[in-house]
Scaffold this motif. Sequence first.
Motif, PDB file in Angstrom:
ATOM      1  N   MET A 108      25.053  21.531 -25.941  1.00  0.00           N
ATOM      2  CA  MET A 108      23.667  21.346 -25.498  1.00  0.00           C
ATOM      3  C   MET A 108      23.506  20.024 -24.762  1.00  0.00           C
ATOM      4  SD  MET A 108      21.237  23.000 -28.450  1.00  0.00           S
ATOM      5  CE  MET A 108      21.902  22.073 -29.825  1.00  0.00           C
ATOM      6  N   GLN A 109      24.148  18.976 -25.293  1.00  0.00           N
ATOM      7  CA  GLN A 109      24.091  17.656 -24.664  1.00  0.00           C
ATOM      8  C   GLN A 109      24.715  17.710 -23.270  1.00  0.00           C
ATOM      9  OE1 GLN A 109      22.633  14.864 -26.050  1.00  0.00           O
ATOM     10  NE2 GLN A 109      22.942  13.951 -24.054  1.00  0.00           N
ATOM     11  N   ASN A 110      25.840  18.432 -23.139  1.00  0.00           N
ATOM     12  CA  ASN A 110      26.498  18.556 -21.838  1.00  0.00           C
ATOM     13  C   ASN A 110      25.615  19.290 -20.836  1.00  0.00           C
ATOM     14  OD1 ASN A 110      28.783  17.164 -22.587  1.00  0.00           O
ATOM     15  ND2 ASN A 110      29.981  18.989 -23.027  1.00  0.00           N
ATOM     16  N   GLN A 111      24.927  20.326 -21.289  1.00  0.00           N
ATOM     17  CA  GLN A 111      24.021  21.052 -20.393  1.00  0.00           C
ATOM     18  C   GLN A 111      22.896  20.150 -19.905  1.00  0.00           C
ATOM     19  OE1 GLN A 111      22.850  24.512 -22.630  1.00  0.00           O
ATOM     20  NE2 GLN A 111      24.743  25.611 -22.176  1.00  0.00           N
ATOM     21  N   LYS A 112      22.361  19.353 -20.824  1.00  0.00           N
ATOM     22  CA  LYS A 112      21.302  18.414 -20.453  1.00  0.00           C
ATOM     23  C   LYS A 112      21.834  17.393 -19.433  1.00  0.00           C
ATOM     24  CE  LYS A 112      18.237  14.918 -22.369  1.00  0.00           C
ATOM     25  NZ  LYS A 112      18.021  13.993 -23.470  1.00  0.00           N
ATOM     26  N   SER A 113      23.023  16.872 -19.675  1.00  0.00           N
ATOM     27  CA  SER A 113      23.629  15.901 -18.753  1.00  0.00           C
ATOM     28  C   SER A 113      23.884  16.525 -17.392  1.00  0.00           C
ATOM     29  CB  SER A 113      24.939  15.359 -19.329  1.00  0.00           C
ATOM     30  OG  SER A 113      24.693  14.608 -20.504  1.00  0.00           O
TER      31      SER A 113
END
Length: 152
Positions: free
Chosen positions: A44-49
Amino acid sequence: MIKSLKTSVLLLFICVSTTLMAQEQSVSDEQLGQFADAYAVVQMQNQKSQQEMIAVVEEEGLDIARFNEIQKAMMDPNQESDATAAELEKHGKVTSKFEQMQPEMEKNTIASIESAGISLEDFESLAAKIQQDESLQQRLQAIFVKRQGDKS
């Protein structure tokens, strides 16, 4: 001679089998569950980034596909870039902004991992073990499938 060779091969097989079983068993269901939690949060963090990075590219007036073409050409010494001077300038600004964003993204990723109750070192160690061990991959996949079923 043949008997001692057979004994040696059998002992080697037992040692290797025991070592492999010990490696698999050294990862508990709890540890694998924590890894799964951390992995999901990191995804999820990677998608946000990625969304933030896409926004930076677009703010500089570059198309994502064009940015990627220029980046690929710059990373490959055998490929010449057909980018214009203006595109190269925009690309440079984007990569500079990415470099500025990197420490914060890394900090957020580490915090995401640790919020799942696992250290970065343990997460990386488990990731390496999972990558090399098909049975661990299957156990992890089963956790994801079960959790997906629980959400339905």
